[in-house]
Design a protein around this motif. Structure first.
Motif, mmCIF file in Angstrom:
data_model
loop_
_atom_site.group_PDB
_atom_site.id
_atom_site.type_symbol
_atom_site.label_atom_id
_atom_site.label_comp_id
_atom_site.label_asym_id
_atom_site.label_seq_id
_atom_site.Cartn_x
_atom_site.Cartn_y
_atom_site.Cartn_z
ATOM 1 N N ASP A 181 -8.330 6.720 1.613
ATOM 2 C CA ASP A 181 -7.215 7.490 1.064
ATOM 3 C C ASP A 181 -5.951 7.230 1.898
ATOM 4 O O ASP A 181 -5.962 6.435 2.843
ATOM 5 C CB ASP A 181 -7.568 8.990 1.003
ATOM 6 C CG ASP A 181 -7.877 9.580 2.371
ATOM 7 O OD1 ASP A 181 -7.472 8.986 3.394
ATOM 8 O OD2 ASP A 181 -8.523 10.640 2.412
ATOM 9 N N TYR A 182 -4.883 7.895 1.526
ATOM 10 C CA TYR A 182 -3.588 7.651 2.164
ATOM 11 C C TYR A 182 -3.653 7.905 3.672
ATOM 12 O O TYR A 182 -3.142 7.104 4.475
ATOM 13 C CB TYR A 182 -2.543 8.550 1.502
ATOM 14 C CG TYR A 182 -1.148 8.400 2.036
ATOM 15 C CD1 TYR A 182 -0.359 7.314 1.666
ATOM 16 C CD2 TYR A 182 -0.612 9.353 2.909
ATOM 17 C CE1 TYR A 182 0.933 7.177 2.162
ATOM 18 C CE2 TYR A 182 0.678 9.214 3.403
ATOM 19 C CZ TYR A 182 1.439 8.130 3.022
ATOM 20 O OH TYR A 182 2.710 7.987 3.506
ATOM 21 N N ALA A 183 -4.298 9.005 4.073
ATOM 22 C CA ALA A 183 -4.366 9.345 5.498
ATOM 23 C C ALA A 183 -5.151 8.294 6.282
ATOM 24 O O ALA A 183 -4.778 7.928 7.410
ATOM 25 C CB ALA A 183 -5.003 10.726 5.678
ATOM 26 N N ALA A 243 0.811 -1.216 0.000
ATOM 27 C CA ALA A 243 0.000 0.000 0.000
ATOM 28 C C ALA A 243 0.846 1.268 0.000
ATOM 29 O O ALA A 243 0.292 2.370 -0.014
ATOM 30 C CB ALA A 243 -0.920 0.000 1.221
ATOM 31 N N GLY A 244 2.170 1.117 0.003
ATOM 32 C CA GLY A 244 3.036 2.291 0.004
ATOM 33 C C GLY A 244 2.996 3.071 1.309
ATOM 34 O O GLY A 244 3.158 4.294 1.328
ATOM 35 N N ILE A 245 2.788 2.337 2.416
ATOM 36 C CA ILE A 245 2.699 2.959 3.738
ATOM 37 C C ILE A 245 3.982 2.715 4.523
ATOM 38 O O ILE A 245 4.465 1.572 4.599
ATOM 39 C CB ILE A 245 1.501 2.376 4.520
ATOM 40 C CG1 ILE A 245 0.184 2.757 3.857
ATOM 41 C CG2 ILE A 245 1.534 2.818 5.991
ATOM 42 C CD1 ILE A 245 -0.170 4.221 3.894
ATOM 43 N N ARG A 249 -5.431 5.151 5.503
ATOM 44 C CA ARG A 249 -4.611 3.932 5.576
ATOM 45 C C ARG A 249 -3.527 4.073 6.640
ATOM 46 O O ARG A 249 -3.282 3.143 7.412
ATOM 47 C CB ARG A 249 -4.009 3.633 4.198
ATOM 48 C CG ARG A 249 -5.084 3.220 3.213
ATOM 49 C CD ARG A 249 -4.579 3.094 1.787
ATOM 50 N NE ARG A 249 -5.707 2.797 0.908
ATOM 51 C CZ ARG A 249 -5.617 2.567 -0.388
ATOM 52 N NH1 ARG A 249 -4.445 2.593 -0.983
ATOM 53 N NH2 ARG A 249 -6.686 2.305 -1.104
ATOM 54 N N LEU A 250 -2.873 5.235 6.693
ATOM 55 C CA LEU A 250 -1.883 5.482 7.756
ATOM 56 C C LEU A 250 -2.523 5.256 9.122
ATOM 57 O O LEU A 250 -1.965 4.578 9.988
ATOM 58 C CB LEU A 250 -1.396 6.928 7.698
ATOM 59 C CG LEU A 250 -0.198 7.299 6.842
ATOM 60 C CD1 LEU A 250 0.093 8.783 7.009
ATOM 61 C CD2 LEU A 250 1.050 6.483 7.149
#
Lengths: 95, 95
Positions: free
Chosen positions: B45-47, A67-69, B49-50
């Motif tokens: 979204d990315y946030a 996931a590119g995290i 997932r973080l």
């Protein structure tokens, strides 16, 4: 082990297989491992619990790679205390 | 962040609440967070997932604290390659 080191180890060991499998199939694997951890905590011994905690961390790190995290970036959420109440110790029981 | 540091941070932040809640209730929380991670990976979204990766790691570390498991010791399972085939890269796709 630093989480960046864990992510690199998973990339080196499983990166090619992860890419081929894809995120949805890896979520299924992680879920299976969480179930095995739940069972080990309920009726397993120390060695079985060690094994299942490792597997949950390994699949979490593999998923993060896909996931590119950056897991260290993610954990900034907890670095200054409970993300809900800000307390160390937490005053809201992470509710 | 080293996994020992993460476990200490979770102990300082949630140790008292974890002890009161108990292992079974913490397994339920971890399962909920894995579900939220699955959703974030599917449509977040990315946030988001973080956020969810952090929560899965946090609850895994809290559970390890309650179970008396050292996550660095657990990860020795992967330190020398795939625990099934021994390969880096894995030659068995962790099957």
């Amino acid at each position: 082990m630093d989480l960046a080191e864990l992510q690199q180890l998973m990339q080196d060991t499983y990166g090619a297989a992860d890419t081929e499998r894809g995120i949805a199939a890896s979520v299924a694997w992680l879920t299976e491992e969480v179930g095995e951890l739940a069972q080990a905590l309920r009726k397993g011994d120390y060695a079985q619990r060690l094994h299942e905690f490792a597997d949950v961390l390994a699949w979490t790190a593999s998923l993060a790679n896909q996931a590119g995290i950056d897991l260290n970036e993610a954990l900034q959420r907890y670095a200054n205390g409970c993300p809900v109440c800000g307390g160390i110790p937490c005053a809201c029981a992470h509710a």
